[in-house]
Structure formats: C-alpha cells, structure tokens
Design an enzyme around this catalytic site. Structure first.
Site, PDB file in Angstrom:
ATOM      1  N   HIS A  87     -44.250  -4.360  61.162  1.00 26.65           N
ATOM      2  CA  HIS A  87     -45.570  -4.913  60.866  1.00 26.65           C
ATOM      3  C   HIS A  87     -46.191  -4.263  59.635  1.00 26.65           C
ATOM      4  O   HIS A  87     -47.084  -4.835  59.016  1.00 26.65           O
ATOM      5  CB  HIS A  87     -46.514  -4.719  62.052  1.00 26.65           C
ATOM      6  CG  HIS A  87     -46.012  -5.323  63.321  1.00 26.65           C
ATOM      7  ND1 HIS A  87     -45.779  -6.674  63.481  1.00 26.65           N
ATOM      8  CD2 HIS A  87     -45.674  -4.753  64.510  1.00 26.65           C
ATOM      9  CE1 HIS A  87     -45.339  -6.914  64.703  1.00 26.65           C
ATOM     10  NE2 HIS A  87     -45.264  -5.763  65.350  1.00 26.65           N
ATOM     11  N   HIS A 112     -51.353   3.618  57.512  1.00 24.54           N
ATOM     12  CA  HIS A 112     -50.502   2.457  57.255  1.00 24.54           C
ATOM     13  C   HIS A 112     -51.222   1.498  56.311  1.00 24.54           C
ATOM     14  O   HIS A 112     -52.382   1.728  55.929  1.00 24.54           O
ATOM     15  CB  HIS A 112     -50.130   1.751  58.565  1.00 24.54           C
ATOM     16  CG  HIS A 112     -51.319   1.195  59.280  1.00 24.54           C
ATOM     17  ND1 HIS A 112     -52.006   1.888  60.252  1.00 24.54           N
ATOM     18  CD2 HIS A 112     -51.972   0.016  59.156  1.00 24.54           C
ATOM     19  CE1 HIS A 112     -53.013   1.158  60.698  1.00 24.54           C
ATOM     20  NE2 HIS A 112     -53.013   0.013  60.041  1.00 24.54           N
ATOM     21  N   HIS A 114     -51.842  -2.736  54.732  1.00 28.81           N
ATOM     22  CA  HIS A 114     -51.815  -4.189  54.831  1.00 28.81           C
ATOM     23  C   HIS A 114     -51.855  -4.727  53.410  1.00 28.81           C
ATOM     24  O   HIS A 114     -52.592  -4.197  52.566  1.00 28.81           O
ATOM     25  CB  HIS A 114     -53.017  -4.703  55.632  1.00 28.81           C
ATOM     26  CG  HIS A 114     -53.103  -4.134  57.020  1.00 28.81           C
ATOM     27  ND1 HIS A 114     -52.533  -4.737  58.111  1.00 28.81           N
ATOM     28  CD2 HIS A 114     -53.681  -2.994  57.479  1.00 28.81           C
ATOM     29  CE1 HIS A 114     -52.765  -4.006  59.193  1.00 28.81           C
ATOM     30  NE2 HIS A 114     -53.455  -2.937  58.832  1.00 28.81           N
ATOM     31  N   GLU A 125     -57.666  -6.463  54.526  1.00 24.45           N
ATOM     32  CA  GLU A 125     -58.188  -7.067  55.748  1.00 24.45           C
ATOM     33  C   GLU A 125     -59.701  -7.241  55.652  1.00 24.45           C
ATOM     34  O   GLU A 125     -60.232  -8.318  55.911  1.00 24.45           O
ATOM     35  CB  GLU A 125     -57.801  -6.209  56.950  1.00 24.45           C
ATOM     36  CG  GLU A 125     -56.291  -6.163  57.149  1.00 24.45           C
ATOM     37  CD  GLU A 125     -55.888  -5.866  58.574  1.00 24.45           C
ATOM     38  OE1 GLU A 125     -55.189  -6.702  59.183  1.00 24.45           O
ATOM     39  OE2 GLU A 125     -56.252  -4.781  59.075  1.00 24.45           O
ATOM     40  N   HIS A 138     -55.280   2.136  55.983  1.00 21.02           N
ATOM     41  CA  HIS A 138     -56.015   2.618  57.142  1.00 21.02           C
ATOM     42  C   HIS A 138     -55.488   3.989  57.543  1.00 21.02           C
ATOM     43  O   HIS A 138     -54.286   4.141  57.803  1.00 21.02           O
ATOM     44  CB  HIS A 138     -55.860   1.655  58.326  1.00 21.02           C
ATOM     45  CG  HIS A 138     -56.470   0.318  58.095  1.00 21.02           C
ATOM     46  ND1 HIS A 138     -56.107  -0.817  58.800  1.00 21.02           N
ATOM     47  CD2 HIS A 138     -57.442  -0.080  57.230  1.00 21.02           C
ATOM     48  CE1 HIS A 138     -56.825  -1.841  58.379  1.00 21.02           C
ATOM     49  NE2 HIS A 138     -57.637  -1.422  57.434  1.00 21.02           N
ATOM     50  N   THR A 219     -56.971  -3.953  64.328  1.00 16.88           N
ATOM     51  CA  THR A 219     -56.747  -5.259  63.691  1.00 16.88           C
ATOM     52  C   THR A 219     -55.393  -5.842  64.064  1.00 16.88           C
ATOM     53  O   THR A 219     -54.975  -6.848  63.502  1.00 16.88           O
ATOM     54  CB  THR A 219     -56.868  -5.148  62.157  1.00 16.88           C
ATOM     55  OG1 THR A 219     -55.845  -4.271  61.663  1.00 16.88           O
ATOM     56  CG2 THR A 219     -58.238  -4.626  61.754  1.00 16.88           C
ATOM     57  N   THR A 220     -54.697  -5.200  64.991  1.00 14.53           N
ATOM     58  CA  THR A 220     -53.452  -5.723  65.539  1.00 14.53           C
ATOM     59  C   THR A 220     -53.530  -5.638  67.060  1.00 14.53           C
ATOM     60  O   THR A 220     -54.333  -4.890  67.615  1.00 14.53           O
ATOM     61  CB  THR A 220     -52.233  -4.906  65.054  1.00 14.53           C
ATOM     62  OG1 THR A 220     -52.376  -3.553  65.509  1.00 14.53           O
ATOM     63  CG2 THR A 220     -52.129  -4.923  63.540  1.00 14.53           C
TER      64      THR A 220
END
Length: 346
Positions: A87, A112, A114, A125, A138, A219-220
């Site tokens: 992910h 991590h 995005h 995000e 994040h 957010t996941t």
C-alpha cells in the site's frame, strides 16, 4: 497508515493488526475504498480523514505551541527497515523518537507516503483550499503515556498523533535521497531492506510552528477515528526524478505474481469535514477576497480608475498647453503691434 517493524514487540503489533486488516483492500477496483465500509465499518463513519482544509473551517488558536520533536536526528549506526507493504513505502522508526509538545508523550512508530502517478502527479491526501500536492508524508506516533504499544493505542480516541507533510515537485531534496536510493530493493510487496539511520527532522518543513490541527482518522482500513492530525502549513519539495522513483518503480503485487500491479495513486479521497473545526497555530494573511468573486470587480475597478486618472492628467496637460500657447500668441501680437507704431520694419 500501516504498522510494521522487525522488532519483536512491533512484530506482535503487526500480528494483531493483521487480524484487523484481514480483508483485502485496495484504492480502486472490487476492493476499492467505496467497499471499505463493508469490512471496516469505521471507514463509513464520522471524523474521517483526509479532508480539504478550507479557509472557512479555520480558527486561530493562540495556545497551540510549536511542534517539538525529540531524537529525530538518527545515527548512521542505527538500522531502519524500509519496506513495501503493498500500500505504501514505509520506514520503521525507533521508540526514542517522540513528540514532546503535546499533552501526552507520543512515541514514533513509522513513517510512510502517499503519492500520485507519472500521468497525474497529484497524490497528497489532504488538500488546502482544494489544492492537491504531489505527495504526502505521514509520521505516525502513539500515545505512550497511556498505552504500552501501537496495537493498544490504534483504536483509542487519543491513541495516535500523526504529522502530515505536504510534498511538491520542485528542487532536489537530499534528505529524501537517504531512502529513495534504495527503493529498487523493495519493488514488490513484502520486500524489505535495511538502511542506515539519518536525520528524520530534515524530512519535515523548516518551520514547525505553523500548522493545521484537527481530529480525524486513519486514512486506510480500519479507519479508526483515533488520530490527532497536525498538517504543516509549509510544504517540502522533491525533484521530479525523486517523485518518479516512487510513482513508477514500485508494485503493490508480489514478485511471483504473473501480472504486476503498479503502486501509485495510493491516496484516499477527501472525506466530509462535517461539523469539525480546523485549528491553526498562525494568523493567515487576509487574502480571502482572492478566493471569492471580488477579485474580478476589484481588477476592473482599478483599471477603470487608472484610465480615468490618465484621462484627467491628459486633459489638464492639454489645458495647460493651450493656455501657454494663447499667452504666447498675445505676447507676440503685442510686440508686433508695438514695432509698427514705432515705424519698425515688418
């Protein structure tokens, strides 16, 4: 957000979280985010993240202190785990790293990213007044004053604190190169490499006193509403080559899979802000008129005023020139008439 590490304690956390994340999920397709609430009810609930940080949601809070991070400058002798969990790209962080400026001590667990894709380099995000950035980082922390580990904190209302950093494509960033140069070693899902410690603080914006603060969620999946969000006002930059190393080099599938699935566009769509207020630690410049319908009328009025001023000046100059010419003509006529009466030659 995803939690994994090679240490025994965090491996236990990962095992527990694996149960929570038992159902397969993706960002699009049959297991895409529209289907998350079927297996993860919180994903369809309240206080979800990310949100569009709009001007009308903001409220200045003079009590918000600058973010203070401790032990973020890691020694090269320390080993970090860089991994591809299918992910995102994730880096495990040592527990000595923490935030000290919040009501509780929040201990670092991992960071991590995005990001978008090579065709659509917009993958942050959070957005700010509808502006979406190329990527977002994040840095995940858990409330270690109240909970012994991440797995115990992840579903608590005061369990997590996440630092959000907006990333734009621009100048080359040497701090990001400390791990991006190893991404070819984690091209496929569940691949990991060990990297040397580096200054994690250098990944953050220079100013840590200007930020947005609100209550939100992971957010996941499982989307627990357990996150105190701090999104920094100022973004950082990475070069286009660095961005493409994220957007084009990685896969969300395993190495043995016959059809590799690219890992990009791994960001959740915006969620409703509902009744939430976004606190800010700074006073925004009063530029709200730029975002309203007042800009065009102001520009038109300014242009008309300028034209009117120029016309008035031209009119005054013409009148002055005309008066000067009339005065000159009178003096010339007087002189000529005087010479004639004296018998001078004409």
């Amino acid at each position: 957000m995803h939690f994994q590490s090679s240490s025994p304690i965090v491996l236990l956390q990962l095992t527990l979280l694996g149960v929570l994340h038992a159902a397969k999920w993706t960002y699009s397709g049959p297991e895409g985010e529209h289907h998350w609430p079927k297996h993860y009810p919180y994903c369809g609930g309240a206080f979800q993240s990310p949100i569009d940080i709009r001007s009308e949601l903001l409220r200045f809070d003079p009590t918000l202190r600058p973010i203070e991070v401790q032990n973020y400058n890691l020694s090269p002798n320390e080993q970090l785990t860089l991994g591809n969990n299918g992910h995102s790209v994730q880096i495990s962080l040592p527990s000595k790293m923490h935030i000290s400026s919040l009501p509780h001590r929040y201990t670092a667990a991992q960071l991590h990213f995005h990001w978008g894709s090579s065709n659509q380099p917009t993958g942050s995000e959070h957005t700010v007044n509808s502006k979406q950035y190329a990527a977002e980082m994040h840095v995940v922390h858990y409330n270690s004053d109240k909970y012994p580990n991440m797995s115990m904190a992840v579903d608590k209302s005061d369990g997590l604190a996440v630092l959000g950093v907006l990333i734009e494509v621009g100048e080359f960033n040497p701090a990001f190169e400390q791990f991006l140069r190893f991404v070819n070693g984690i091209k496929y899902r569940d691949q990991r490499v060990q990297i040397s410690g580096f200054n994690i603080r250098a990944l953050l914006p220079a100013r840590l006193d200007e930020y947005y603060r609100y209550d939100g969620s992971l957010t996941t999946p499982p989307c627990y509403p357990s996150v105190l969000w701090t999104v920094f006002r100022n973004h950082v930059t990475i070069s286009r080559k660095q961005f493409l190393s994220l957007a084009t080099a990685l896969y969300s599938s395993h190495a043995q899979d016959s059809s590799p699935v690219p890992l990009n566009g791994n960001y959740r769509k915006l969620q409703l802000a509902e009744s939430r207020v976004v606190l800010v630690s700074f006073k925004e410049d009063d530029q709200s008129w730029i975002n309203t319908g007042l800009l065009v009328p102001i520009l038109v009025s300014s242009a008309l005023g300028f034209v009117l001023l120029v016309s008035l000046l031209c009119c005054l100059l013409r009148q002055k020139r005309s008066a000067a010419e009339q005065d000159k003509s009178k003096r010339a006529a007087y002189n000529i008439g005087d010479r004639d009466e004296c018998g001078s030659r004409v």
